[in-house]
Structure formats: C-alpha cells, structure tokens
Design a protein around this motif. Structure first.
Motif, PDB file in Angstrom:
ATOM      1  N   GLY A  18      38.050  39.648  69.756  1.00 20.02           N
ATOM      2  CA  GLY A  18      37.312  40.398  70.764  1.00 20.02           C
ATOM      3  C   GLY A  18      37.707  41.863  70.732  1.00 20.02           C
ATOM      4  O   GLY A  18      38.781  42.226  70.249  1.00 20.02           O
ATOM      5  N   GLY A  19      36.837  42.735  71.214  1.00 20.23           N
ATOM      6  CA  GLY A  19      37.127  44.158  71.277  1.00 20.23           C
ATOM      7  C   GLY A  19      37.053  44.844  69.925  1.00 20.23           C
ATOM      8  O   GLY A  19      36.446  44.348  68.974  1.00 20.23           O
ATOM      9  N   TRP A  20      37.687  46.010  69.864  1.00 13.38           N
ATOM     10  CA  TRP A  20      37.696  46.855  68.673  1.00 13.38           C
ATOM     11  C   TRP A  20      39.138  47.262  68.392  1.00 13.38           C
ATOM     12  O   TRP A  20      39.928  47.461  69.317  1.00 13.38           O
ATOM     13  CB  TRP A  20      36.853  48.098  68.890  1.00 13.38           C
ATOM     14  N   TYR A  21      39.478  47.464  67.123  1.00 14.49           N
ATOM     15  CA  TYR A  21      40.855  47.804  66.782  1.00 14.49           C
ATOM     16  C   TYR A  21      40.933  48.563  65.462  1.00 14.49           C
ATOM     17  O   TYR A  21      39.977  48.624  64.700  1.00 14.49           O
ATOM     18  CB  TYR A  21      41.710  46.538  66.672  1.00 14.49           C
ATOM     19  N   ARG A  22      42.108  49.087  65.210  1.00 12.08           N
ATOM     20  CA  ARG A  22      42.463  49.608  63.896  1.00 12.08           C
ATOM     21  C   ARG A  22      43.977  49.617  63.806  1.00 12.08           C
ATOM     22  O   ARG A  22      44.655  50.076  64.733  1.00 12.08           O
ATOM     23  CB  ARG A  22      41.931  51.024  63.677  1.00 12.08           C
ATOM     24  N   GLN A  23      44.495  49.091  62.698  1.00 20.70           N
ATOM     25  CA  GLN A  23      45.934  49.160  62.490  1.00 20.70           C
ATOM     26  C   GLN A  23      46.293  50.615  62.214  1.00 20.70           C
ATOM     27  O   GLN A  23      45.670  51.281  61.384  1.00 20.70           O
ATOM     28  CB  GLN A  23      46.380  48.287  61.330  1.00 20.70           C
ATOM     29  N   ILE A  24      47.290  51.100  62.924  1.00 22.82           N
ATOM     30  CA  ILE A  24      47.702  52.492  62.824  1.00 22.82           C
ATOM     31  C   ILE A  24      48.985  52.622  62.004  1.00 22.82           C
ATOM     32  O   ILE A  24      49.101  53.483  61.155  1.00 22.82           O
ATOM     33  CB  ILE A  24      47.919  53.112  64.230  1.00 22.82           C
ATOM     34  N   TYR A  25      49.944  51.764  62.282  1.00 17.34           N
ATOM     35  CA  TYR A  25      51.245  51.850  61.628  1.00 17.34           C
ATOM     36  C   TYR A  25      51.724  50.479  61.189  1.00 17.34           C
ATOM     37  O   TYR A  25      51.361  49.451  61.771  1.00 17.34           O
ATOM     38  CB  TYR A  25      52.305  52.428  62.584  1.00 17.34           C
ATOM     39  N   HIS A  26      52.563  50.502  60.198  1.00 23.87           N
ATOM     40  CA  HIS A  26      53.401  49.361  59.845  1.00 23.87           C
ATOM     41  C   HIS A  26      54.644  49.927  59.180  1.00 23.87           C
ATOM     42  O   HIS A  26      54.637  51.063  58.687  1.00 23.87           O
ATOM     43  CB  HIS A  26      52.680  48.341  58.959  1.00 23.87           C
ATOM     44  N   SER A  27      55.704  49.166  59.206  1.00 20.01           N
ATOM     45  CA  SER A  27      56.942  49.640  58.590  1.00 20.01           C
ATOM     46  C   SER A  27      56.735  49.843  57.101  1.00 20.01           C
ATOM     47  O   SER A  27      55.827  49.265  56.496  1.00 20.01           O
ATOM     48  CB  SER A  27      58.070  48.633  58.841  1.00 20.01           C
ATOM     49  N   PHE A  48      43.746  49.122  70.314  1.00 18.60           N
ATOM     50  CA  PHE A  48      42.935  47.969  70.707  1.00 18.60           C
ATOM     51  C   PHE A  48      42.130  48.377  71.929  1.00 18.60           C
ATOM     52  O   PHE A  48      42.699  48.776  72.945  1.00 18.60           O
ATOM     53  CB  PHE A  48      43.867  46.805  71.022  1.00 18.60           C
ATOM     54  N   LEU A  49      40.808  48.328  71.832  1.00 20.84           N
ATOM     55  CA  LEU A  49      39.926  48.704  72.928  1.00 20.84           C
ATOM     56  C   LEU A  49      39.115  47.485  73.352  1.00 20.84           C
ATOM     57  O   LEU A  49      38.505  46.822  72.517  1.00 20.84           O
ATOM     58  CB  LEU A  49      38.994  49.842  72.498  1.00 20.84           C
ATOM     59  N   LEU A  50      39.133  47.199  74.636  1.00 20.25           N
ATOM     60  CA  LEU A  50      38.390  46.079  75.209  1.00 20.25           C
ATOM     61  C   LEU A  50      37.479  46.590  76.308  1.00 20.25           C
ATOM     62  O   LEU A  50      37.762  47.603  76.940  1.00 20.25           O
ATOM     63  CB  LEU A  50      39.354  45.040  75.790  1.00 20.25           C
ATOM     64  N   PHE A 120      36.227  50.108  80.331  1.00 23.00           N
ATOM     65  CA  PHE A 120      36.952  49.744  79.124  1.00 23.00           C
ATOM     66  C   PHE A 120      38.419  50.086  79.322  1.00 23.00           C
ATOM     67  O   PHE A 120      38.795  50.809  80.251  1.00 23.00           O
ATOM     68  CB  PHE A 120      36.401  50.504  77.911  1.00 23.00           C
ATOM     69  N   SER A 121      39.231  49.585  78.425  1.00 28.58           N
ATOM     70  CA  SER A 121      40.645  49.901  78.424  1.00 28.58           C
ATOM     71  C   SER A 121      41.103  50.095  76.987  1.00 28.58           C
ATOM     72  O   SER A 121      40.755  49.296  76.108  1.00 28.58           O
ATOM     73  CB  SER A 121      41.447  48.774  79.074  1.00 28.58           C
ATOM     74  N   LEU A 122      41.870  51.148  76.745  1.00 29.64           N
ATOM     75  CA  LEU A 122      42.452  51.409  75.444  1.00 29.64           C
ATOM     76  C   LEU A 122      43.949  51.168  75.532  1.00 29.64           C
ATOM     77  O   LEU A 122      44.629  51.767  76.378  1.00 29.64           O
ATOM     78  CB  LEU A 122      42.184  52.852  74.993  1.00 29.64           C
TER      79      LEU A 122
END
Length: 169
Positions: A18-27, A48-50, A120-122
């Motif tokens: 559900g919602g919208w997302y994008r991975q921003i960081y990883h180690s 993550f935006l819902l 909505f909530s980010l």
C-alpha cells in the motif's frame, strides 16, 4: 506541499503493501544475521507515503522497523503482538496530544498503518538488519481474525480479504 508534490519530488513508486515509497539508503556493507542466515545490509531506509485510500496493510518483518514522521496528517500504527494483544501508536506533529515523532516496531510484530484524516502522511521507515522481501509476510483477514478476533474492526480495514498476487513479492 500536496501529496502529488511529495510523490513527484521524492520519486515515489507504488508499494506492494500500500502507499508509495522509494528506498533512500542502505548500508555499504553486508553481513549474515543469525535470524535469517542470508546476506543482508546492516540497515535500509525508505520514504513511505500513505493516504486514506491506500493504507499499509497488515504485514510482519523478521527484524525491527523504526518509523519517523515527516509531514502531512497524523498516522496510526496498529500492532498485533505475538502474545495475542494489540496496541496502537500515533505518529504526528502534535506532541501535546501524545503523538510521537518516531516509533519502533519490534521484530515479529504484525503491523499495519492508516492515515487518521482525509489527507496523507509522509514517514520514513528504517529496518535493521536491512529489509528484504524474504523477511516480509503479508496477511489476509481470515488468518488474522482467527488469531485476533477482538481486533475485527481494524483487521477488516487493514488486512486484505485476499492477498493480491503482486503483494507477496
């Protein structure tokens, strides 16, 4: 800013739960945690935006997840705990009303979340060890109602009647 602005500027894509997302960081580094005996990043982090029409459906991770409120309306995180109990936490900007700016969901907890108002909530979500779909389990209503019958209202709101094929990845 409006929901569409965040989706555009943050380059968010539809998320399987559900919602919208994008991975921003990883180690930069990987390791093999004993919980899964497979290589994982030390951590991952997403935007993550819902909204009210697209909640985060009930799911479970094998690792802790930290939620951070950024913008928009308050959002409630609903937790179904392994001992059969349930809890909820509101993330939002109104600290005087008991809302929180961040929250930890413990590994093994079934969680879902929904925006509390017609907006909505980010948020950001960080998982350690890092998120991998092999560590992700999504739930249907029948399964959860058998285990948590007192939570019918929220389960019917945040669990799929039937899990869509593209949600299981």
């Amino acid at each position: 800013m409006k929901k569409a602005d965040y989706i555009k500027y943050l380059q968010l894509q539809p998320h399987p739960e559900g919602g919208w997302y994008r991975q921003i960081y990883h180690s930069d580094d990987h390791f093999v945690p004993s919980t899964v005996n497979q290589e994982r990043y030390y951590y991952t982090s997403i935007y993550f935006l819902l909204d009210t029409k697209s909640p985060s459906h009930f799911h479970r991770l094998k690792h802790d997840e930290l939620w951070y409120y950024h913008a928009g309306d308050p959002i409630t995180i609903y937790c179904l705990l392994p001992d059969g109990s349930a809890s909820q936490t509101i993330l939002g900007p109104h600290l005087e009303k008991g809302e929180q700016l961040q929250f930890r969901v413990s590994a093994g907890t079934i969680l879902g979340s929904a925006v509390n108002e017609a907006g909505f909530s980010l948020v950001s979500c960080a998982v350690a060890p890092g998120f991998d779909y092999h560590d992700f389990e999504i739930f249907d209503q029948q399964t959860l109602l058998a285990q948590y019958p007192d939570q019918r209202r929220v389960i019917e709101r945040l669990a799929y009647q039937q899990i869509p094929a593209d949600s299981a990845n």
